[in-house]
Write a protein that holds these residues in place. Structure first.
Motif, PDB file in Angstrom:
ATOM      1  N   GLN A 147      28.176  42.537  10.508  1.00 57.05           N
ATOM      2  CA  GLN A 147      28.762  41.583  10.662  1.00 57.05           C
ATOM      3  C   GLN A 147      28.987  40.981   9.247  1.00 57.05           C
ATOM      4  O   GLN A 147      28.117  40.930   8.294  1.00 57.05           O
ATOM      5  CB  GLN A 147      27.978  40.433  11.649  1.00 57.05           C
ATOM      6  CG  GLN A 147      28.927  39.405  11.865  1.00 57.05           C
ATOM      7  CD  GLN A 147      28.063  38.264  12.617  1.00 57.05           C
ATOM      8  OE1 GLN A 147      26.973  38.450  12.871  1.00 57.05           O
ATOM      9  NE2 GLN A 147      29.030  37.290  13.019  1.00 57.05           N
ATOM     10  N   ALA A 148      30.482  40.502   8.938  1.00 57.39           N
ATOM     11  CA  ALA A 148      30.886  40.101   7.609  1.00 57.39           C
ATOM     12  C   ALA A 148      29.976  38.793   7.374  1.00 57.39           C
ATOM     13  O   ALA A 148      29.404  38.026   8.327  1.00 57.39           O
ATOM     14  CB  ALA A 148      32.109  39.633   7.648  1.00 57.39           C
ATOM     15  N   PRO A 149      29.987  38.396   6.186  1.00 56.38           N
ATOM     16  CA  PRO A 149      29.131  37.163   6.022  1.00 56.38           C
ATOM     17  C   PRO A 149      29.965  35.798   6.767  1.00 56.38           C
ATOM     18  O   PRO A 149      30.924  35.495   6.757  1.00 56.38           O
ATOM     19  CB  PRO A 149      29.534  36.819   4.270  1.00 56.38           C
ATOM     20  CG  PRO A 149      29.650  38.161   3.885  1.00 56.38           C
ATOM     21  CD  PRO A 149      30.525  39.050   4.947  1.00 56.38           C
ATOM     22  N   VAL A 150      28.961  35.001   7.340  1.00 57.89           N
ATOM     23  CA  VAL A 150      29.126  33.922   8.072  1.00 57.89           C
ATOM     24  C   VAL A 150      28.315  32.712   7.402  1.00 57.89           C
ATOM     25  O   VAL A 150      27.052  32.730   6.873  1.00 57.89           O
ATOM     26  CB  VAL A 150      28.925  34.193   9.390  1.00 57.89           C
ATOM     27  CG1 VAL A 150      29.979  35.324  10.064  1.00 57.89           C
ATOM     28  CG2 VAL A 150      27.353  34.501   9.800  1.00 57.89           C
ATOM     29  N   ARG A 151      28.908  31.487   7.695  1.00 53.96           N
ATOM     30  CA  ARG A 151      28.401  30.474   7.173  1.00 53.96           C
ATOM     31  C   ARG A 151      26.978  30.317   7.973  1.00 53.96           C
ATOM     32  O   ARG A 151      27.152  30.176   9.140  1.00 53.96           O
ATOM     33  CB  ARG A 151      28.974  29.217   7.107  1.00 53.96           C
ATOM     34  CG  ARG A 151      28.730  27.815   6.812  1.00 53.96           C
ATOM     35  CD  ARG A 151      28.651  27.679   5.294  1.00 53.96           C
ATOM     36  NE  ARG A 151      28.152  26.587   5.018  1.00 53.96           N
ATOM     37  CZ  ARG A 151      27.906  26.292   3.455  1.00 53.96           C
ATOM     38  NH1 ARG A 151      28.081  27.116   2.554  1.00 53.96           N
ATOM     39  NH2 ARG A 151      27.350  25.083   3.130  1.00 53.96           N
ATOM     40  N   GLU A 152      25.848  29.897   7.289  1.00 54.81           N
ATOM     41  CA  GLU A 152      24.709  29.682   8.072  1.00 54.81           C
ATOM     42  C   GLU A 152      24.534  28.206   8.266  1.00 54.81           C
ATOM     43  O   GLU A 152      24.374  27.059   7.220  1.00 54.81           O
ATOM     44  CB  GLU A 152      23.466  30.239   7.172  1.00 54.81           C
ATOM     45  CG  GLU A 152      22.225  30.180   7.880  1.00 54.81           C
ATOM     46  CD  GLU A 152      21.990  30.953   9.364  1.00 54.81           C
ATOM     47  OE1 GLU A 152      21.907  30.132  10.265  1.00 54.81           O
ATOM     48  OE2 GLU A 152      22.067  31.964   9.446  1.00 54.81           O
ATOM     49  N   THR A 153      24.543  27.796   9.562  1.00 47.57           N
ATOM     50  CA  THR A 153      24.185  26.459   9.649  1.00 47.57           C
ATOM     51  C   THR A 153      22.866  25.921  10.300  1.00 47.57           C
ATOM     52  O   THR A 153      22.563  24.825  10.759  1.00 47.57           O
ATOM     53  CB  THR A 153      25.394  25.931  10.609  1.00 47.57           C
ATOM     54  OG1 THR A 153      25.301  26.507  11.858  1.00 47.57           O
ATOM     55  CG2 THR A 153      26.814  26.047  10.010  1.00 47.57           C
ATOM     56  N   GLY A 154      22.157  26.953  10.715  1.00 49.79           N
ATOM     57  CA  GLY A 154      21.032  26.613  11.250  1.00 49.79           C
ATOM     58  C   GLY A 154      19.607  27.351  10.831  1.00 49.79           C
ATOM     59  O   GLY A 154      18.751  27.805  11.418  1.00 49.79           O
ATOM     60  N   SER A 155      19.837  27.446   9.443  1.00 47.80           N
ATOM     61  CA  SER A 155      18.590  27.962   8.783  1.00 47.80           C
ATOM     62  C   SER A 155      17.691  27.134   8.745  1.00 47.80           C
ATOM     63  O   SER A 155      17.534  26.020   9.154  1.00 47.80           O
ATOM     64  CB  SER A 155      19.060  28.253   7.317  1.00 47.80           C
ATOM     65  OG  SER A 155      19.324  27.024   6.550  1.00 47.80           O
ATOM     66  N   LEU A 156      16.415  27.801   8.451  1.00 44.34           N
ATOM     67  CA  LEU A 156      15.096  26.903   8.313  1.00 44.34           C
ATOM     68  C   LEU A 156      15.257  26.137   7.454  1.00 44.34           C
ATOM     69  O   LEU A 156      14.615  24.733   7.715  1.00 44.34           O
ATOM     70  CB  LEU A 156      13.877  27.824   8.204  1.00 44.34           C
ATOM     71  CG  LEU A 156      13.520  28.872   9.138  1.00 44.34           C
ATOM     72  CD1 LEU A 156      12.268  29.802   8.737  1.00 44.34           C
ATOM     73  CD2 LEU A 156      13.132  28.243  10.402  1.00 44.34           C
ATOM     74  N   ALA A 157      15.753  26.153   6.231  1.00 51.32           N
ATOM     75  CA  ALA A 157      16.101  25.275   5.130  1.00 51.32           C
ATOM     76  C   ALA A 157      16.596  24.088   5.824  1.00 51.32           C
ATOM     77  O   ALA A 157      16.610  22.851   5.354  1.00 51.32           O
ATOM     78  CB  ALA A 157      16.651  25.754   3.904  1.00 51.32           C
ATOM     79  N   GLY A 158      17.887  24.398   6.612  1.00 46.30           N
ATOM     80  CA  GLY A 158      18.621  23.333   7.007  1.00 46.30           C
ATOM     81  C   GLY A 158      17.873  22.607   7.996  1.00 46.30           C
ATOM     82  O   GLY A 158      18.267  21.336   8.196  1.00 46.30           O
ATOM     83  N   VAL A 159      17.212  23.082   8.823  1.00 48.93           N
ATOM     84  CA  VAL A 159      16.371  22.445   9.882  1.00 48.93           C
ATOM     85  C   VAL A 159      15.335  21.584   9.349  1.00 48.93           C
ATOM     86  O   VAL A 159      15.462  20.297   9.535  1.00 48.93           O
ATOM     87  CB  VAL A 159      15.667  23.568  10.616  1.00 48.93           C
ATOM     88  CG1 VAL A 159      14.501  22.729  11.639  1.00 48.93           C
ATOM     89  CG2 VAL A 159      16.632  24.399  11.654  1.00 48.93           C
ATOM     90  N   GLN A 160      14.644  21.909   8.240  1.00 56.43           N
ATOM     91  CA  GLN A 160      13.807  21.178   7.353  1.00 56.43           C
ATOM     92  C   GLN A 160      14.548  20.044   6.827  1.00 56.43           C
ATOM     93  O   GLN A 160      13.936  18.996   6.685  1.00 56.43           O
ATOM     94  CB  GLN A 160      13.119  22.115   6.509  1.00 56.43           C
ATOM     95  CG  GLN A 160      11.954  21.267   5.635  1.00 56.43           C
ATOM     96  CD  GLN A 160      10.987  20.787   6.499  1.00 56.43           C
ATOM     97  OE1 GLN A 160      10.300  21.616   7.258  1.00 56.43           O
ATOM     98  NE2 GLN A 160      10.425  19.539   6.488  1.00 56.43           N
ATOM     99  N   SER A 161      15.996  20.085   6.175  1.00 57.07           N
ATOM    100  CA  SER A 161      16.299  19.217   5.725  1.00 57.07           C
ATOM    101  C   SER A 161      16.877  18.125   6.793  1.00 57.07           C
ATOM    102  O   SER A 161      16.604  16.989   6.368  1.00 57.07           O
ATOM    103  CB  SER A 161      17.648  19.790   4.975  1.00 57.07           C
ATOM    104  OG  SER A 161      18.362  18.638   4.511  1.00 57.07           O
ATOM    105  N   THR A 162      17.161  18.669   8.083  1.00 56.89           N
ATOM    106  CA  THR A 162      17.675  17.571   9.130  1.00 56.89           C
ATOM    107  C   THR A 162      16.337  16.823   9.372  1.00 56.89           C
ATOM    108  O   THR A 162      16.348  15.598   9.573  1.00 56.89           O
ATOM    109  CB  THR A 162      17.926  18.218  10.369  1.00 56.89           C
ATOM    110  OG1 THR A 162      19.337  19.181   9.775  1.00 56.89           O
ATOM    111  CG2 THR A 162      18.403  17.650  11.533  1.00 56.89           C
TER     112      THR A 162
END
Length: 212
Positions: A147-162
């Motif tokens: 799969q080609a690069p896709v924007r990651e919106t649900g990473s652990l870093a994003g979850v932690q930031s949220t």
């Protein structure tokens, strides 16, 4: 007799030393250090997900000897993992790994030892934008794009930031409530003081009228 015993002891000692060095070298697994990983995460980066799906006919040894998978990114050692064929998957290997990768142009090289027999290697060049995830498929012979690069919106870093944002807002709300309660309490105390003062004045007037 003593000379023969000494010779055997000396030879045995050297053999033990050589075997120890070989075991130590076999246990060395050049991996990316925690400090390096933290540096990558502190700058523009993304993720390379490698799905490993090696069929049973690519595994030359049917014994319990594990297979080895090594990965390097632009020549930098990133991964050294032991792979075990799964009896539940008819002796094939089904696993995967996620590599934290700096954003930019890279070449990922995978080296696969078929259960300590023949070695094969393959590489894949790619461009990874910041905060994107690239998915690759490794079949034991080829490394291809899944799969080609896709924007990651649900990473652990994003979850932690949220989570941190929510906790921060909750803290601000609690502080605002504390300020309001403190203001209401101060107002209540002021009201009690005013009422007490008024009652005092009324009491003094009643005493004055009584005296008159």
């Amino acid at each position: 007799m003593n000379n023969l015993f000494s010779l055997r002891w000396w030879f045995g000692g050297w053999m033990l030393l050589v075997l120890s060095l070989q075991v130590a070298q076999a246990q060395v697994q050049p991996l990316i250090s925690p400090a390096r990983a933290q540096y990558i995460e502190a700058h523009e980066h993304g993720w390379v997900e490698v799905a490993v799906q090696i069929p049973a006919n690519m595994i030359e040894s049917k014994a319990s000897t594990p297979c080895m998978l090594e990965a390097n990114l632009d020549g930098e050692p990133y991964l050294s993992e032991t792979l075990y064929p799964s009896p539940a998957a008819s002796g094939s290997i089904r696993t995967g790994f996620v590599l934290n990768t700096p954003a930019g142009q890279h070449t990922l090289n995978l080296s696969y030892a078929k259960c300590n027999k023949d070695k094969s290697s393959t590489s894949f060049a790619f461009l990874l934008p910041d905060r994107h995830r690239l998915q690759l498929l490794f079949t034991g012979q080829a490394l291809t794009l899944a799969q080609a690069p896709v924007r990651e919106t649900g990473s652990l870093a994003g979850v932690q930031s949220t989570i941190n944002d929510v906790l921060g807002r909750q803290g601000e709300q609690e502080q605002a409530i504390d300020r309001k309660l403190s203001t209401l309490f101060d107002t209540f105390l002021m009201g009690v003081a005013v009422i007490a003062m008024l009652l005092g004045l009324v009491f003094l007037r009643l005493l004055k009228k009584k005296k008159d």
